[in-house]
Design a protein around this motif. Structure first.
Motif, PDB file in Angstrom:
ATOM      1  N   PHE A 242       0.833  -1.203   0.000  1.00  0.00           N
ATOM      2  CA  PHE A 242       0.000   0.000   0.000  1.00  0.00           C
ATOM      3  C   PHE A 242       0.871   1.258   0.000  1.00  0.00           C
ATOM      4  O   PHE A 242       0.625   2.199  -0.764  1.00  0.00           O
ATOM      5  CB  PHE A 242      -0.929  -0.004   1.210  1.00  0.00           C
ATOM      6  CG  PHE A 242      -1.655   1.297   1.410  1.00  0.00           C
ATOM      7  CD1 PHE A 242      -2.731   1.638   0.603  1.00  0.00           C
ATOM      8  CD2 PHE A 242      -1.255   2.185   2.391  1.00  0.00           C
ATOM      9  CE1 PHE A 242      -3.400   2.845   0.770  1.00  0.00           C
ATOM     10  CE2 PHE A 242      -1.916   3.392   2.573  1.00  0.00           C
ATOM     11  CZ  PHE A 242      -2.987   3.720   1.757  1.00  0.00           C
ATOM     12  N   LEU A 243       1.889   1.276   0.850  1.00  0.00           N
ATOM     13  CA  LEU A 243       2.784   2.430   0.896  1.00  0.00           C
ATOM     14  C   LEU A 243       3.559   2.584  -0.408  1.00  0.00           C
ATOM     15  O   LEU A 243       3.754   3.694  -0.905  1.00  0.00           O
ATOM     16  CB  LEU A 243       3.761   2.275   2.078  1.00  0.00           C
ATOM     17  CG  LEU A 243       3.147   2.362   3.472  1.00  0.00           C
ATOM     18  CD1 LEU A 243       4.196   2.044   4.533  1.00  0.00           C
ATOM     19  CD2 LEU A 243       2.546   3.745   3.706  1.00  0.00           C
ATOM     20  N   PHE A 244       3.985   1.454  -0.976  1.00  0.00           N
ATOM     21  CA  PHE A 244       4.731   1.498  -2.232  1.00  0.00           C
ATOM     22  C   PHE A 244       3.866   2.080  -3.349  1.00  0.00           C
ATOM     23  O   PHE A 244       4.300   2.977  -4.085  1.00  0.00           O
ATOM     24  CB  PHE A 244       5.194   0.088  -2.602  1.00  0.00           C
ATOM     25  CG  PHE A 244       5.978   0.019  -3.880  1.00  0.00           C
ATOM     26  CD1 PHE A 244       7.326   0.334  -3.902  1.00  0.00           C
ATOM     27  CD2 PHE A 244       5.362  -0.371  -5.067  1.00  0.00           C
ATOM     28  CE1 PHE A 244       8.050   0.275  -5.083  1.00  0.00           C
ATOM     29  CE2 PHE A 244       6.080  -0.429  -6.255  1.00  0.00           C
ATOM     30  CZ  PHE A 244       7.428  -0.108  -6.263  1.00  0.00           C
ATOM     31  N   TYR A 245       2.641   1.583  -3.470  1.00  0.00           N
ATOM     32  CA  TYR A 245       1.736   2.079  -4.517  1.00  0.00           C
ATOM     33  C   TYR A 245       1.418   3.559  -4.312  1.00  0.00           C
ATOM     34  O   TYR A 245       1.237   4.297  -5.278  1.00  0.00           O
ATOM     35  CB  TYR A 245       0.439   1.268  -4.515  1.00  0.00           C
ATOM     36  CG  TYR A 245       0.504  -0.011  -5.307  1.00  0.00           C
ATOM     37  CD1 TYR A 245      -0.327  -0.225  -6.400  1.00  0.00           C
ATOM     38  CD2 TYR A 245       1.401  -1.014  -4.971  1.00  0.00           C
ATOM     39  CE1 TYR A 245      -0.271  -1.401  -7.136  1.00  0.00           C
ATOM     40  CE2 TYR A 245       1.476  -2.184  -5.689  1.00  0.00           C
ATOM     41  CZ  TYR A 245       0.639  -2.380  -6.768  1.00  0.00           C
ATOM     42  OH  TYR A 245       0.714  -3.547  -7.493  1.00  0.00           O
ATOM     43  N   SER A 246       1.337   3.983  -3.066  1.00  0.00           N
ATOM     44  CA  SER A 246       0.997   5.369  -2.774  1.00  0.00           C
ATOM     45  C   SER A 246       2.140   6.324  -3.104  1.00  0.00           C
ATOM     46  O   SER A 246       1.908   7.476  -3.504  1.00  0.00           O
ATOM     47  CB  SER A 246       0.624   5.520  -1.290  1.00  0.00           C
ATOM     48  OG  SER A 246      -0.510   4.730  -0.972  1.00  0.00           O
ATOM     49  N   LEU A 247       3.376   5.856  -2.939  1.00  0.00           N
ATOM     50  CA  LEU A 247       4.529   6.737  -3.099  1.00  0.00           C
ATOM     51  C   LEU A 247       5.107   6.756  -4.502  1.00  0.00           C
ATOM     52  O   LEU A 247       5.738   7.740  -4.893  1.00  0.00           O
ATOM     53  CB  LEU A 247       5.629   6.336  -2.090  1.00  0.00           C
ATOM     54  CG  LEU A 247       5.276   6.555  -0.621  1.00  0.00           C
ATOM     55  CD1 LEU A 247       6.382   6.016   0.277  1.00  0.00           C
ATOM     56  CD2 LEU A 247       5.051   8.037  -0.340  1.00  0.00           C
TER      57      LEU A 247
END
Length: 256
Positions: A242-247
């Protein structure tokens, strides 16, 4: 040649910091998938499902609050989601057959694929140094595959050749997904991209789980045997993704 002062701009430092953090997140997903595979949990689609749910809830809420019309056609996001879901499935599935080292190295196959796709579709120009770097990268990947094919032992996985093939296929789909995301970030909206990627990704993942069937895997739901030790890497994978996709879209914005 750039001077040190010209190199150390705020834009460059932010991009470097984001890039390093994204690398850490990718490493976390690899460790989580490897640990689940070691415990005998074979659920590649299920692992990614929660990530798409998080994206749909968080960014979908922002979209509903904005009440804005879509800036790109909805079916673009549906196609992108399908490619992305299957890319995640293939790479996560590969941990069942080969070592985490091979997966992390072969995942770099997406780099030359991205360069070819951006050159062809986005008219991105690359200098000789970048092309030479990619050639070295591809040469290293060939050596990894060659090493796995001729390995005398199988301590790194039950079927390294099959695992390597899955990673290369998944990395190719990742390249298509990443280039599509770059195009949509530039021409649409980051929140819209994350929201609809999560929405359609969750639906596609749920269908595959519900049918107990993905491209190469059947009956994955029945293979999950929950325990505290298994739940931690499972949810850790979802949070890191989730953090990877968001950043990633933010990093793309920084370099525009």
């Amino acid at each position: 040649m750039l001077s040190f002062k010209e190199f150390c701009t705020t834009k460059t430092l932010v991009a470097l910091g984001l890039g390093q953090f994204l690398s850490l997140l990718i490493t976390s997903t690899g460790l989580s998938s490897s640990e689940l595979a070691r415990r005998g949990i074979n659920a590649p689609t299920s692992q990614s499902f929660l990530n798409y749910v998080f994206l749909a809830i968080v960014y979908g809420s922002i979209m509903l609050y904005r009440k804005e019309a879509l800036k790109a056609k909805w079916y673009y996001y549906a196609i992108l989601s399908l490619v992305d879901v299957e890319a995640n499935f293939l790479v996560v599935k590969a941990y069942q057959y080969t070592s985490i080292t091979s997966v992390m190295l072969l995942d770099c196959w997406s780099i030359p694929c991205v360069m070819v796709l951006t050159w062809f579709f986005l008219s991105t120009k690359y200098r000789f140094k970048k092309i030479a770097g990619v050639v070295v990268c591809v040469a290293g990947l060939v050596m990894v595959v060659f090493s796995d094919v001729h390995a005398g032992d199988r301590s790194g996985g039950s079927n390294p050749r099959k695992g390597d093939a899955l990673v290369i296929a998944g990395a190719t789909l990742y390249a298509i997904s990443n280039v599509s995301e770059e195009f949509l970030v530039k021409n649409a909206d980051r929140v819209e991209l994350m929201s609809l990627l999560g929405f359609f990704g969750a639906i596609i993942s749920a269908i595959q789980i519900d049918n107990n069937r993905s491209i190469l895997e059947c009956n994955e739901v029945k293979s999950i045997h929950w325990s505290v030790g298994a739940a931690l890497p499972f949810f850790g994978f979802a949070v890191a993704m989730f953090l990877f996709y968001s950043l990633v879209p933010i990093l793309l914005k920084v370099w525009m």
